[in-house]
Enzyme design. Structure first.
Site, short mmCIF file in Angstrom:
data_model
loop_
_atom_site.label_atom_id
_atom_site.label_comp_id
_atom_site.label_asym_id
_atom_site.label_seq_id
_atom_site.Cartn_x
_atom_site.Cartn_y
_atom_site.Cartn_z
N PRO A 1 25.26 70.45 52.28
CA PRO A 1 24.53 71.92 52.28
C PRO A 1 23.29 71.94 51.66
CG PRO A 1 26.94 72.03 52.02
CD PRO A 1 26.68 70.45 51.58
N GLU B 1 34.31 70.76 47.48
CA GLU B 1 33.13 71.54 46.84
C GLU B 1 31.93 70.55 46.98
OE1 GLU B 1 32.59 74.79 46.38
OE2 GLU B 1 34.56 74.41 47.80
N ARG C 1 19.97 59.48 71.44
CA ARG C 1 19.21 59.78 72.68
C ARG C 1 17.77 59.36 72.38
NH1 ARG C 1 16.61 64.23 72.69
NH2 ARG C 1 16.75 64.53 75.19
N ASP D 1 11.35 67.17 76.20
CA ASP D 1 12.11 68.26 75.92
C ASP D 1 11.34 69.26 75.05
OD1 ASP D 1 14.08 66.52 76.79
OD2 ASP D 1 14.85 65.78 74.76
C1 9D3 Z 1 30.22 77.40 47.62
C2 9D3 Z 1 29.48 76.50 47.87
N1 9D3 Z 1 29.54 75.70 49.22
C3 9D3 Z 1 28.37 75.52 49.81
C4 9D3 Z 1 27.76 76.45 50.80
C5 9D3 Z 1 30.53 74.58 49.01
C6 9D3 Z 1 30.62 73.57 50.11
C7 9D3 Z 1 31.25 74.10 51.48
C8 9D3 Z 1 31.21 73.42 52.34
C9 9D3 Z 1 30.28 72.18 50.00
C10 9D3 Z 1 30.61 71.35 51.36
C11 9D3 Z 1 30.91 72.06 52.24
C12 9D3 Z 1 30.94 71.03 53.47
N2 9D3 Z 1 29.91 71.06 54.32
C13 9D3 Z 1 29.22 69.93 54.32
O1 9D3 Z 1 29.59 68.96 53.75
C14 9D3 Z 1 27.99 69.98 55.31
C15 9D3 Z 1 26.99 70.71 55.86
C16 9D3 Z 1 27.48 72.31 56.06
O2 9D3 Z 1 28.25 73.09 55.56
N3 9D3 Z 1 26.46 72.98 56.39
C17 9D3 Z 1 25.51 72.52 57.16
N4 9D3 Z 1 24.96 71.17 57.14
C18 9D3 Z 1 26.00 70.39 56.21
S1 9D3 Z 1 26.00 68.65 56.12
C19 9D3 Z 1 27.27 68.52 55.16
#
Ligand code: 9D3
Length: 249
Positions: free
Chosen positions: A88, A115, A153, A168
């Site tokens: 994230p 986390e 793709r 596209d």
């Molecule tokens: C409380 C903080 N959280 C971050 C928003 C912790 C957290 C939540 C969910 C950490 C990792 C995740 C799992 N998500 C991913 O590994 C992830 C992800 C996503 O949640 N949203 C958009 N892109 C991605 S790429 C990997």
């Protein structure tokens, strides 16, 4: 091109990789995907991949040991992979990032869980972090699939006889014009007469105008960045005038 995915859920990828364009690209050897179970790179009896965070607080952290062992084992094979951590915290994925990855021979995708991952993985093992958008997933797997899909793709031959990828919506910077197929009237709803007219130049102009109208309504951010021709500016002027008339009536 080859993807190697490091994940605690290799089975998650099975059916998406069999289906449709992705399945065909794999069968045709246009792309290869190696699935690697992170637990295979643990050394303890219970195959533990996570642990409690130093400093306390909630949640679990992915241990560095198995991730380093997995990526180092993969990097012993040629060519060296570009290492992407799905996170994230990463830069948001886009059509242009897909294009950048499609130019690489080999990409290693690390799917995070819990986390997050131990910061030393980020610092020394990973070349780049990618997010697929501002919403919370349960882990990196769906993000890895989205990336494999968008990149595959773009590879030469992946789309077969279907339309070329550079035709596209996002590649051109505008949303697509509305599409219709038979019947010409469905439940009292008619296909716009212009599309039945056979006037190809007028149809092209109508479609361009509807593309611009949709982009203006739904994605004004895209319109700001899109390369616009003098004709586009003329069409946008027409759209603005139509909108003004709409206000008066
Ligand atoms: C409380 C903080 N959280 C971050 C928003 C912790 C957290 C939540 C969910 C950490 C990792 C995740 C799992 N998500 C991913 O590994 C992830 C992800 C996503 O949640 N949203 C958009 N892109 C991605 S790429 C990997």
């Amino acid at each position: 091109m080859r993807f190697d995915v490091v994940t605690i859920f290799p089975e998650y990828f099975a059916s998406p990789l069999e289906c449709s364009i992705l399945g065909r690209a794999l069968e045709g050897g246009i792309v290869e995907v190696g699935l690697h179970n992170l637990r295979d790179y643990t050394t303890d009896k219970h195959k533990v991949v996570d642990d409690y965070p130093y400093g306390g607080g909630g949640g679990m952290v992915m241990k560095p040991g198995p991730l380093f062992a997995a990526v180092e084992a993969l990097q012993e094979q040629e060519p060296r992979g570009h290492v992407v951590l799905l996170s994230p915290q990463g830069r948001t994925f886009s059509q242009s990032r897909a294009g950048d990855l499609a130019a690489r021979e080999r990409v290693i995708l690390i799917c995070g869980h819990y986390e997050g991952v131990d910061e030393r993985v980020r610092e020394t093992l990973v070349d780049e972090q990618i997010s697929i958008g501002d919403y919370v997933l349960t882990g990196g797997e769906p993000a890895a699939l989205a990336i494999i899909d968008a990149v595959t793709r773009l590879l030469p031959g992946a789309l077969g006889d279907e339309q070329a990828p550079d035709n596209d919506s996002f590649a051109e910077g505008l949303l697509e014009y509305p599409h219709y197929t038979r019947p010409a009237e469905f439940r009292g709803l008619a296909v716009p007469g212009m599309l039945l007219s056979g006037h190809h130049e007028q149809i092209r102009r109508w479609r361009r105008k509807e593309s611009l109208r949709r982009t203006k309504t739904h994605r004004p951010d895209l319109l700001e960045r899109a390369p616009l021709t003098p004709e586009d500016l003329e069409l946008l002027e027409e759209i603005a005038e139509e909108e003004e008339v709409g206000i008066d009536e």
